[in-house]
Design a protein around this motif. Structure first.
Motif, PDB file in Angstrom:
ATOM      1  N   PRO A 179      47.447  42.068   5.656  1.00 17.16           N
ATOM      2  CA  PRO A 179      46.514  41.029   6.107  1.00 17.16           C
ATOM      3  C   PRO A 179      47.014  39.648   5.692  1.00 17.16           C
ATOM      4  CG  PRO A 179      45.326  42.855   5.114  1.00 17.16           C
ATOM      5  CD  PRO A 179      46.775  43.102   4.842  1.00 17.16           C
ATOM      6  N   GLY A 180      46.753  38.662   6.562  1.00 18.21           N
ATOM      7  CA  GLY A 180      47.191  37.301   6.268  1.00 18.21           C
ATOM      8  C   GLY A 180      48.647  37.044   6.618  1.00 18.21           C
ATOM      9  N   THR A 181      49.216  37.901   7.479  1.00 18.61           N
ATOM     10  CA  THR A 181      50.642  37.799   7.815  1.00 18.61           C
ATOM     11  C   THR A 181      50.828  37.517   9.312  1.00 18.61           C
ATOM     12  OG1 THR A 181      51.263  39.298   6.018  1.00 18.61           O
ATOM     13  CG2 THR A 181      52.844  39.051   7.826  1.00 18.61           C
ATOM     14  N   ILE A 182      51.785  36.633   9.636  1.00 16.72           N
ATOM     15  CA  ILE A 182      52.137  36.341  11.021  1.00 16.72           C
ATOM     16  C   ILE A 182      53.657  36.432  11.159  1.00 16.72           C
ATOM     17  CG2 ILE A 182      52.081  34.657  12.897  1.00 16.72           C
ATOM     18  CD1 ILE A 182      49.582  33.467  11.662  1.00 16.72           C
ATOM     19  N   LEU A 183      54.111  37.252  12.113  1.00 12.84           N
ATOM     20  CA  LEU A 183      55.535  37.467  12.345  1.00 12.84           C
ATOM     21  C   LEU A 183      55.936  36.915  13.708  1.00 12.84           C
ATOM     22  CD1 LEU A 183      55.873  41.205  11.176  1.00 12.84           C
ATOM     23  CD2 LEU A 183      56.133  39.122   9.802  1.00 12.84           C
ATOM     24  N   ASP A 184      57.193  36.512  13.800  1.00 13.87           N
ATOM     25  CA  ASP A 184      57.784  36.059  15.062  1.00 13.87           C
ATOM     26  C   ASP A 184      58.913  37.012  15.414  1.00 13.87           C
ATOM     27  OD1 ASP A 184      58.663  34.639  17.259  1.00 13.87           O
ATOM     28  OD2 ASP A 184      59.402  32.914  16.123  1.00 13.87           O
ATOM     29  N   GLY A 185      59.023  37.347  16.711  1.00 16.16           N
ATOM     30  CA  GLY A 185      60.088  38.258  17.101  1.00 16.16           C
ATOM     31  C   GLY A 185      60.134  38.475  18.592  1.00 16.16           C
ATOM     32  N   GLU A 186      60.717  39.593  18.986  1.00 21.20           N
ATOM     33  CA  GLU A 186      60.925  39.913  20.396  1.00 21.20           C
ATOM     34  C   GLU A 186      60.373  41.299  20.693  1.00 21.20           C
ATOM     35  OE1 GLU A 186      63.003  38.141  23.913  1.00 21.20           O
ATOM     36  OE2 GLU A 186      62.423  37.405  21.922  1.00 21.20           O
ATOM     37  N   LEU A 187      59.700  41.409  21.824  1.00 17.21           N
ATOM     38  CA  LEU A 187      59.201  42.687  22.311  1.00 17.21           C
ATOM     39  C   LEU A 187      60.235  43.236  23.283  1.00 17.21           C
ATOM     40  CD1 LEU A 187      56.733  44.631  22.327  1.00 17.21           C
ATOM     41  CD2 LEU A 187      55.852  43.311  24.257  1.00 17.21           C
ATOM     42  N   ILE A 188      60.756  44.434  23.020  1.00 20.92           N
ATOM     43  CA  ILE A 188      61.824  44.988  23.849  1.00 20.92           C
ATOM     44  C   ILE A 188      61.514  46.418  24.253  1.00 20.92           C
ATOM     45  CG2 ILE A 188      63.555  43.535  22.699  1.00 20.92           C
ATOM     46  CD1 ILE A 188      64.566  46.179  21.354  1.00 20.92           C
ATOM     47  N   VAL A 189      62.231  46.869  25.268  1.00 16.48           N
ATOM     48  CA  VAL A 189      62.303  48.278  25.620  1.00 16.48           C
ATOM     49  C   VAL A 189      63.783  48.644  25.641  1.00 16.48           C
ATOM     50  CG1 VAL A 189      62.065  49.955  27.491  1.00 16.48           C
ATOM     51  CG2 VAL A 189      60.147  48.477  26.908  1.00 16.48           C
ATOM     52  N   ALA A 190      64.171  49.678  24.940  1.00 16.68           N
ATOM     53  CA  ALA A 190      65.560  50.121  24.925  1.00 16.68           C
ATOM     54  C   ALA A 190      65.825  51.024  26.123  1.00 16.68           C
ATOM     55  CB  ALA A 190      65.869  50.853  23.627  1.00 16.68           C
ATOM     56  N   GLY A 191      66.953  50.780  26.789  1.00 15.59           N
ATOM     57  CA  GLY A 191      67.340  51.630  27.908  1.00 15.59           C
ATOM     58  C   GLY A 191      67.980  52.920  27.414  1.00 15.59           C
ATOM     59  N   SER A 192      68.453  53.723  28.339  1.00 13.05           N
ATOM     60  CA  SER A 192      69.063  55.005  27.987  1.00 13.05           C
ATOM     61  C   SER A 192      70.326  54.827  27.157  1.00 13.05           C
ATOM     62  CB  SER A 192      69.387  55.800  29.261  1.00 13.05           C
ATOM     63  OG  SER A 192      70.243  55.054  30.115  1.00 13.05           O
ATOM     64  N   ASP A 193      70.956  53.644  27.273  1.00  7.18           N
ATOM     65  CA  ASP A 193      72.157  53.355  26.488  1.00  7.18           C
ATOM     66  C   ASP A 193      71.836  52.704  25.149  1.00  7.18           C
ATOM     67  OD1 ASP A 193      71.271  50.932  27.404  1.00  7.18           O
ATOM     68  OD2 ASP A 193      73.111  50.384  28.461  1.00  7.18           O
ATOM     69  N   GLY A 194      70.547  52.547  24.851  1.00 12.76           N
ATOM     70  CA  GLY A 194      70.136  51.948  23.591  1.00 12.76           C
ATOM     71  C   GLY A 194      70.063  50.435  23.611  1.00 12.76           C
ATOM     72  N   LYS A 195      70.503  49.802  24.696  1.00 12.04           N
ATOM     73  CA  LYS A 195      70.473  48.343  24.797  1.00 12.04           C
ATOM     74  C   LYS A 195      69.126  47.883  25.353  1.00 12.04           C
ATOM     75  CE  LYS A 195      75.398  48.388  25.942  1.00 12.04           C
ATOM     76  NZ  LYS A 195      76.399  48.103  26.997  1.00 12.04           N
ATOM     77  N   PRO A 196      68.680  46.688  24.982  1.00  8.03           N
ATOM     78  CA  PRO A 196      67.433  46.169  25.557  1.00  8.03           C
ATOM     79  C   PRO A 196      67.512  46.106  27.080  1.00  8.03           C
ATOM     80  CG  PRO A 196      68.090  44.853  23.660  1.00  8.03           C
ATOM     81  CD  PRO A 196      69.235  45.774  23.943  1.00  8.03           C
ATOM     82  N   ASP A 197      66.471  46.608  27.730  1.00  7.19           N
ATOM     83  CA  ASP A 197      66.406  46.672  29.189  1.00  7.19           C
ATOM     84  C   ASP A 197      65.263  45.767  29.641  1.00  7.19           C
ATOM     85  OD1 ASP A 197      65.843  47.344  31.866  1.00  7.19           O
ATOM     86  OD2 ASP A 197      66.532  49.407  31.600  1.00  7.19           O
ATOM     87  N   PHE A 198      65.608  44.577  30.163  1.00  5.62           N
ATOM     88  CA  PHE A 198      64.582  43.594  30.499  1.00  5.62           C
ATOM     89  C   PHE A 198      63.680  44.074  31.638  1.00  5.62           C
ATOM     90  CE2 PHE A 198      62.986  39.761  32.645  1.00  5.62           C
ATOM     91  CZ  PHE A 198      62.339  39.158  31.582  1.00  5.62           C
ATOM     92  N   GLU A 199      64.263  44.704  32.642  1.00  4.28           N
ATOM     93  CA  GLU A 199      63.441  45.190  33.758  1.00  4.28           C
ATOM     94  C   GLU A 199      62.441  46.233  33.279  1.00  4.28           C
ATOM     95  OE1 GLU A 199      64.843  45.493  38.027  1.00  4.28           O
ATOM     96  OE2 GLU A 199      66.748  45.638  36.952  1.00  4.28           O
ATOM     97  N   ALA A 200      62.891  47.130  32.411  1.00  3.61           N
ATOM     98  CA  ALA A 200      61.981  48.137  31.865  1.00  3.61           C
ATOM     99  C   ALA A 200      60.899  47.480  31.017  1.00  3.61           C
ATOM    100  CB  ALA A 200      62.766  49.159  31.034  1.00  3.61           C
ATOM    101  N   MET A 201      61.280  46.413  30.288  1.00  4.56           N
ATOM    102  CA  MET A 201      60.297  45.688  29.487  1.00  4.56           C
ATOM    103  C   MET A 201      59.224  45.078  30.377  1.00  4.56           C
ATOM    104  SD  MET A 201      59.301  44.612  26.497  1.00  4.56           S
ATOM    105  CE  MET A 201      57.664  44.842  27.149  1.00  4.56           C
TER     106      MET A 201
END
Length: 275
Positions: free
Chosen positions: A66-88
């Motif tokens: 509680p009392g915490t705020i984080l900054d980051g990125e929401l991703i979906v990993a593709g079948s190759d393990g790399k971030p897949d923007f279309e899937a996201m």
């Protein structure tokens, strides 16, 4: 509680560099996300759109104090393990999507009700490490000190989006685009034909000579627009309500960030005419 995030600028000439006063991180290809746990866990896009209800699996499994705020990125990993923007984007639009979303945290703005934004980045990174445990739903972004050039070469060879170089002593500048954080994008280059243009808003239709590849809107300077328009008038083949089509004569070089599954170029940017 929403806090407007600190935004990136491009590195000079979009080139990586080596400087041990900077940390180097992978630039993740997803959606910027603020995760806030003041009264309860809430999720916000960078434009202050609350999307908590869209991702119940994250709300139930991101265990930050509680009392915490984080900054980051929401991703979906593709079948190759790399971030897949279309899937996201597919998962972002529908909870029925089977794609598994994951939050990757790279900064901490508030920790247990203590404001962190005026502390050096390297100190915030230390606090981030203790703020939660990595899981299949949330993880902390890894980073290096310096070594930007070699890391960028590796990232590009793997077909990833790029890197971010951040001053290790930089403060978190809320709601600002800052030169303390620099992005280097691993663009691909390609020569294409200009085969049409929009009648209303600006946009040139691109093609490989056989099929369309999308529309370029970015990177075209005013004198290039004027020069192109004069030549295009001699190459018209047909018109519709919205478009004018041209003979595939004029070529240009564009940079882009890969392809959509449809075969269209992702985020093409005009570089120059090819004479």
């Amino acid at each position: 509680m929403f806090i407007s995030p600190m935004l990136l600028e491009y590195a000079a000439d979009n080139k990586p560099f080596d400087n041990d006063n900077y940390i180097t991180e992978l630039k993740l290809d997803g959606i910027r996300l603020i995760v806030s746990n003041i009264d309860r866990v809430r999720l916000y896009t960078r434009h202050n759109n609350e999307i908590t209800a869209n991702f119940p699996e994250l709300v139930d499994n991101i265990d930050i104090p509680p009392g915490t705020i984080l900054d980051g990125e929401l991703i979906v990993a593709g079948s190759d393990g790399k971030p897949d923007f279309e899937a996201m984007m597919e998962r972002f639009k529908s909870k029925k999507s089977k794609h598994k979303a994951m939050f990757c945290a790279f900064d901490i703005i508030k920790y247990k009700n203590k404001d962190m934004h005026n502390l050096p980045l390297i100190t915030r990174k230390e606090a981030l490490e203790t703020s939660f445990s990595d899981s299949q739903y949330a993880a902390k972004s890894k980073y290096l000190l310096g070594r930007g050039t070699r890391y960028f070469d590796l990232v590009k060879s793997q077909g990833l989006e790029g890197i971010v170089l951040k001053e290790a002593q930089s403060k978190y500048e809320i709601d600002k685009r800052s030169s303390k954080w620099l992005k280097v994008i691993a663009y691909d280059m390609r020569e294409v034909y200009i085969v049409g243009y929009r009648k209303s808003e600006f946009g040139w239709l691109l093609s490989d000579g056989q099929r369309p590849l999308g529309i370029v809107e970015l990177g075209v300077k005013s004198h290039e627009r004027k020069a192109g328009f004069k030549v295009f008038q001699q190459l018209k083949t047909k018109e519709t309500k919205d478009m004018v089509y041209l003979k595939p004569i004029i070529r240009c070089q564009i940079k882009h960030r890969g392809y959509y599954k449809s075969g269209m170029l992702r985020l093409p940017v005009f570089e120059r005419f090819i004479v």
